[in-house]
Design an enzyme around this catalytic site. Structure first.
Site, PDB file in Angstrom:
ATOM      1  N   CYS A  50       0.822  -1.212   0.000  1.00 55.18           N
ATOM      2  CA  CYS A  50       0.000   0.000   0.000  1.00 55.18           C
ATOM      3  C   CYS A  50       0.856   1.261   0.000  1.00 55.18           C
ATOM      4  CB  CYS A  50      -0.913   0.015   1.228  1.00 55.18           C
ATOM      5  SG  CYS A  50      -2.145  -1.298   1.251  1.00 55.18           S
ATOM      6  N   HIS A  99      19.233   0.008   1.469  1.00 57.39           N
ATOM      7  CA  HIS A  99      17.804   0.334   1.393  1.00 57.39           C
ATOM      8  C   HIS A  99      16.953  -0.909   1.608  1.00 57.39           C
ATOM      9  CE1 HIS A  99      14.159   2.418   0.121  1.00 57.39           C
ATOM     10  NE2 HIS A  99      13.898   1.386  -0.646  1.00 57.39           N
TER      11      HIS A  99
END
Length: 450
Positions: A50, A99
């Site tokens: 999302c 990351h």
């Protein structure tokens, strides 16, 4: 070869942009296969949630790989580059590795330290692996990332007083209703987000839960878990009349609830407040619903204010985790460095095997009376002796290969063993088969440095 991640998340793009570049579960496999056909893409994993859409790739050239990924996004979603490129981030090599580690540990999430992302990354990796879109590099990197995340949640307090997007939605509801235990909750959508939110509601003492879903069987399954009531999609309007709280998280591509419908239903609600949280991406509830009296509509972006509260302890733990991430990054780079020595080891092993066979043939010619059994004993003895001689040098090669002067080290060893013409010194992705050696043999070399 280079590791590349290109994506956008809740920090760089609004929900309006994110929903335009969101992959559905049904389309992700086809998207991976389409992306993998791009010339520069050697391995790829698509992570879609999302709050983020990220594409991880192993590419031979950073610029070409970046172009191929942005072209893919443009073609797949039918959007001009200028509409989404300003919101993209591009990270390569060390920054891309770091990351991924931060993402899977929950340090890059809207809710710091949330654990849901671990399962989502694991599922994304397994999907790509099943499609044979990952190889030696990503198989190692993603497994290491997943193992790190599990260790983080075991060894630190980052998950204490667990918070997630679904939990934040409930915290927001408590600000509207001082007590939610006796409120009627409608959960629209029987997916993972609906289940997580429902479980949080149950833990808060809510016992009036209505589950509405297009597939009634799934609504029944979730209602059974939550000890609620399942309703068919056709009964959504009547459920909204009863509802105090609506949690919506479907996979629909268009609005499921529109302003006109809610406006009509308000006449039957006798001015009771209606709290609606739209957790869908794309959104499920028409934004203009929020203009209606006694209706409070929030979307995923609105939850940011809630998740910023009470995070001081988690931020302290996050600093510890950053140290763990750096250790893992260094460890991965060290492993990656050892891959450069694989061709050297393979060439040296091949050369010694050739020398062994020549020595055995020489003995056979000089001693023709030897039996086959005796020849096998000699051959085995040579093999054991050579393996013992090479054991320590191979260990030293692997250790020194990860150093900053790797190229000089490999060049010196190649020259020392007379392997200059036979040895490739680049990291072998994808693995190139050498003449006279098998893929299985190469894999054994890779396994030996895991």
């Amino acid at each position: 070869m280079h590791i590349l991640v290109i994506g956008l998340n809740y920090q760089t793009a609004s929900v309006i942009i994110r929903e335009r570049l969101s992959f559905t579960k049904d389309s992700t496999e086809t998207a991976i296969q389409t992306l993998r056909k791009k010339k520069s893409i050697q391995e790829c994993v698509i992570v879609g949630t999302c709050n983020r859409t990220e594409i991880y790739c192993v590419v031979d050239q950073v610029n070409l790989g970046t172009t191929d990924v942005t072209d893919f996004l443009r073609e797949w979603f039918g959007i001009n580059e200028e509409e989404f490129e300003p919101f993209l981030y591009v990270k390569e090599d060390d920054e891309a590795i770091k990351h991924l580690f931060r993402v899977v540990c929950g340090l890059d999430s809207m809710v710091l330290g949330e654990t849901q992302i671990l399962g989502q990354v694991k599922e994304s990796f397994n999907r790509s692996q099943g499609l044979k879109s990952t190889g030696t590099l990503f198989n190692r990197l993603f497994r290491q990332a997943i193992a790190l995340a599990k260790r983080v949640h075991t060894e630190t307090d980052i998950s204490m007083n667990a918070v997630s997007v679904s939990y934040a939605a409930i915290e927001l509801g408590k600000k509207i209703f001082s007590h939610i235990q006796h409120k009627t909750v409608v959960i629209l959508g029987a997916g993972e987000m609906g289940e997580l939110t429902g479980k949080h509601l149950v833990s808060q003492g809510v016992n009036q839960i209505l589950v509405v879903n297009r597939t009634y069987d799934r609504a029944e399954r979730l209602a059974e878990i939550l000890k609620g009531t399942a309703l068919e999609m056709g009964r959504l309007s009547s459920a909204l009349v009863q509802a105090d709280i609506v949690i919506s998280s479907t996979g629909a591509k268009d609005y499921v609830i529109r302003k006109q419908e809610i406006q009509t239903l308000l006449q039957k609600r006798d001015k009771r407040p209606l709290y609606m949280i739209d957790m869908g991406v794309p959104r499920d509830i028409e934004p203009s619903v929020n203009q209606l009296n006694h209706v409070y509509l929030y979307n995923m972006d609105d939850l940011q204010g809630i998740v910023d509260e009470n995070l001081s302890a988690r931020k302290k733990e996050a600093r510890k985790i950053e140290g763990m991430i750096e250790e893992e990054r260094v460890a991965f780079q060290s492993w990656l460095g050892t891959l450069g020595v694989i061709p050297l080891i393979a060439a040296l092993r091949e050369k010694t095997q050739t020398m062994q066979e020549e020595a055995v043939r020489h003995i056979e010619n000089k001693l023709p009376h030897l039996t086959d059994h005796e020849i096998q004993i000699i051959r085995k003895s040579f093999k054991v002796m050579v393996n013992q001689i090479l054991h320590d040098p191979f260990i030293q090669m692997k250790e020194l290969a990860g150093s900053s002067n790797q190229k000089e080290f490999i060049s010196q060893l190649s020259s020392l063993f007379g392997l200059e013409e036979n040895t490739q010194t680049s990291i072998p992705f994808p693995f190139r088969e050498r003449s006279g050696s098998s893929q299985a043999g190469t894999r054994m070399l890779v396994d030996s440095i895991q």
